[in-house]
Design a protein around this motif. Structure first.
Motif, PDB file in Angstrom:
ATOM      1  N   UNK A 194       0.864  -1.237   0.004  1.00 35.09           N
ATOM      2  CA  UNK A 194      -0.069   0.015  -0.092  1.00 35.09           C
ATOM      3  C   UNK A 194       0.851   1.417  -0.072  1.00 35.09           C
ATOM      4  N   UNK A 195       0.656   2.210  -0.846  1.00 34.95           N
ATOM      5  CA  UNK A 195       1.287   3.330  -1.079  1.00 34.95           C
ATOM      6  C   UNK A 195       1.057   4.305   0.206  1.00 34.95           C
ATOM      7  N   UNK A 196       1.854   5.126   0.361  1.00 43.58           N
ATOM      8  CA  UNK A 196       1.978   6.083   1.562  1.00 43.58           C
ATOM      9  C   UNK A 196       0.727   6.980   1.471  1.00 43.58           C
ATOM     10  N   UNK A 197       0.099   7.491   0.257  1.00 46.33           N
ATOM     11  CA  UNK A 197      -0.854   8.038   0.148  1.00 46.33           C
ATOM     12  C   UNK A 197      -2.182   7.430   0.500  1.00 46.33           C
ATOM     13  N   UNK A 198      -2.272   5.924  -0.158  1.00 46.69           N
ATOM     14  CA  UNK A 198      -3.393   5.096   0.232  1.00 46.69           C
ATOM     15  C   UNK A 198      -3.251   4.980   1.777  1.00 46.69           C
ATOM     16  N   UNK A 199      -2.343   4.774   2.478  1.00 47.65           N
ATOM     17  CA  UNK A 199      -2.283   4.874   3.733  1.00 47.65           C
ATOM     18  C   UNK A 199      -2.914   6.002   4.678  1.00 47.65           C
ATOM     19  N   UNK A 200      -2.503   7.112   4.152  1.00 54.39           N
ATOM     20  CA  UNK A 200      -2.960   8.369   4.535  1.00 54.39           C
ATOM     21  C   UNK A 200      -4.398   8.373   4.118  1.00 54.39           C
ATOM     22  N   UNK A 201      -4.785   7.981   3.180  1.00 57.06           N
ATOM     23  CA  UNK A 201      -6.201   8.157   2.778  1.00 57.06           C
ATOM     24  C   UNK A 201      -6.912   7.094   3.720  1.00 57.06           C
ATOM     25  N   UNK A 202      -6.607   5.877   4.208  1.00 55.10           N
ATOM     26  CA  UNK A 202      -7.025   5.070   4.982  1.00 55.10           C
ATOM     27  C   UNK A 202      -7.313   5.634   6.255  1.00 55.10           C
ATOM     28  N   UNK A 203      -6.183   6.332   6.774  1.00 50.97           N
ATOM     29  CA  UNK A 203      -6.115   6.756   8.234  1.00 50.97           C
ATOM     30  C   UNK A 203      -7.266   7.958   8.232  1.00 50.97           C
ATOM     31  N   UNK A 204      -7.465   8.756   7.230  1.00 46.87           N
ATOM     32  CA  UNK A 204      -8.455   9.739   7.270  1.00 46.87           C
ATOM     33  C   UNK A 204      -9.759   8.927   7.020  1.00 46.87           C
ATOM     34  N   UNK A 205      -9.832   8.058   6.481  1.00 47.77           N
ATOM     35  CA  UNK A 205     -11.231   7.479   6.464  1.00 47.77           C
ATOM     36  C   UNK A 205     -11.588   6.612   7.754  1.00 47.77           C
ATOM     37  N   UNK A 206     -10.406   6.136   8.421  1.00 48.06           N
ATOM     38  CA  UNK A 206     -10.695   5.620   9.737  1.00 48.06           C
ATOM     39  C   UNK A 206     -11.187   6.691  10.682  1.00 48.06           C
ATOM     40  N   UNK A 207     -10.264   7.801  10.807  1.00 44.54           N
ATOM     41  CA  UNK A 207     -10.707   9.131  11.636  1.00 44.54           C
ATOM     42  C   UNK A 207     -12.251   9.278  11.174  1.00 44.54           C
ATOM     43  N   UNK A 215     -18.072   9.906  12.242  1.00 47.89           N
ATOM     44  CA  UNK A 215     -19.349   9.830  11.744  1.00 47.89           C
ATOM     45  C   UNK A 215     -20.267   8.708  12.410  1.00 47.89           C
ATOM     46  N   UNK A 216     -19.681   7.606  12.874  1.00 51.11           N
ATOM     47  CA  UNK A 216     -20.396   6.631  13.076  1.00 51.11           C
ATOM     48  C   UNK A 216     -20.835   7.016  14.829  1.00 51.11           C
ATOM     49  N   UNK A 217     -20.099   7.775  15.355  1.00 51.28           N
ATOM     50  CA  UNK A 217     -20.104   8.409  16.885  1.00 51.28           C
ATOM     51  C   UNK A 217     -21.255   9.336  16.559  1.00 51.28           C
ATOM     52  N   UNK A 218     -21.352  10.210  15.663  1.00 55.95           N
ATOM     53  CA  UNK A 218     -22.563  11.058  15.267  1.00 55.95           C
ATOM     54  C   UNK A 218     -23.846  10.120  15.151  1.00 55.95           C
ATOM     55  N   UNK A 255     -24.449   7.089  16.393  1.00 52.44           N
ATOM     56  CA  UNK A 255     -24.754   6.133  17.619  1.00 52.44           C
ATOM     57  C   UNK A 255     -24.573   4.815  16.867  1.00 52.44           C
ATOM     58  N   UNK A 256     -23.574   4.322  16.241  1.00 52.39           N
ATOM     59  CA  UNK A 256     -23.262   3.069  15.541  1.00 52.39           C
ATOM     60  C   UNK A 256     -21.746   2.788  15.767  1.00 52.39           C
ATOM     61  N   UNK A 257     -21.493   1.596  16.083  1.00 56.17           N
ATOM     62  CA  UNK A 257     -20.096   1.181  16.347  1.00 56.17           C
ATOM     63  C   UNK A 257     -19.481   1.038  15.085  1.00 56.17           C
ATOM     64  N   UNK A 258     -18.266   1.851  15.286  1.00 57.04           N
ATOM     65  CA  UNK A 258     -17.750   1.764  13.822  1.00 57.04           C
ATOM     66  C   UNK A 258     -17.067   0.181  13.177  1.00 57.04           C
ATOM     67  N   UNK A 259     -17.017  -0.789  14.222  1.00 54.84           N
ATOM     68  CA  UNK A 259     -16.770  -1.735  13.994  1.00 54.84           C
ATOM     69  C   UNK A 259     -17.733  -2.700  13.131  1.00 54.84           C
ATOM     70  N   UNK A 260     -18.990  -2.269  13.061  1.00 54.94           N
ATOM     71  CA  UNK A 260     -20.108  -2.651  12.564  1.00 54.94           C
ATOM     72  C   UNK A 260     -20.345  -2.434  11.116  1.00 54.94           C
ATOM     73  N   UNK A 261     -19.512  -1.315  10.593  1.00 52.74           N
ATOM     74  CA  UNK A 261     -19.555  -0.840   9.424  1.00 52.74           C
ATOM     75  C   UNK A 261     -18.565  -1.581   8.148  1.00 52.74           C
ATOM     76  N   UNK A 262     -19.279  -2.219   7.311  1.00 50.53           N
ATOM     77  CA  UNK A 262     -18.267  -3.160   6.422  1.00 50.53           C
ATOM     78  C   UNK A 262     -17.579  -2.467   5.289  1.00 50.53           C
ATOM     79  N   UNK A 263     -16.655  -1.456   5.918  1.00 54.78           N
ATOM     80  CA  UNK A 263     -15.966  -0.416   4.898  1.00 54.78           C
ATOM     81  C   UNK A 263     -15.569  -1.103   3.616  1.00 54.78           C
ATOM     82  N   UNK A 264     -15.000  -2.106   3.366  1.00 52.30           N
ATOM     83  CA  UNK A 264     -14.480  -2.538   2.172  1.00 52.30           C
ATOM     84  C   UNK A 264     -15.522  -2.912   1.396  1.00 52.30           C
ATOM     85  N   UNK A 265     -16.689  -3.614   1.952  1.00 53.92           N
ATOM     86  CA  UNK A 265     -17.860  -4.063   1.094  1.00 53.92           C
ATOM     87  C   UNK A 265     -18.586  -2.861   0.580  1.00 53.92           C
TER      88      UNK A 265
END
Length: 95
Positions: free
Chosen positions: A1-14, A19-22, A24-34
């Motif tokens: 994974x490139x540095x840019x991809x890692x930065x993008x994924x870190x931003x997506x994780x954040x 957003x999940x907190x707003x 009221x959803x557990x982020x672990x319940x979100x099938x991001x890759x799907x």
């Protein structure tokens, strides 16, 4: 994974955590890759604006008890088989 991809994924994780907190959803319940895979298939196989609309549709269906993974597979298949060239010049059935 490139540095840019890692930065993008870190931003997506954040973003997902915030957003999940707003929502009221557990982020672990979100099938991001799907969701990302489905959005890619719709954006490339049908039309770009269909990606977020389809992601929303997937979320609604999941909220009503549908299996998100199974439905995403069906919707991806539909998008990949979509005759997008046949739609050129047609008006939207939804106004």
């Amino acid at each position: 994974m490139s540095r840019r991809d890692m930065t993008t994924m870190n931003e997506l994780d954040a973003w997902l955590i915030a957003a999940a907190g707003e929502a009221g959803i557990d982020p672990a319940d979100v099938p991001v890759q799907t969701v990302l895979d489905l959005a890619r298939d719709v954006a490339h196989g049908v039309v770009r604006p269909g990606a977020p609309v389809t992601a929303y549709l997937l979320g609604l269906a999941a909220g009503r008890g549908a299996d998100p993974s199974a439905l995403a597979d069906k919707l991806s298949d539909l998008a990949l088989d979509w005759p997008s060239e046949a739609n050129v010049g047609e008006e939207s059935p939804i106004s």
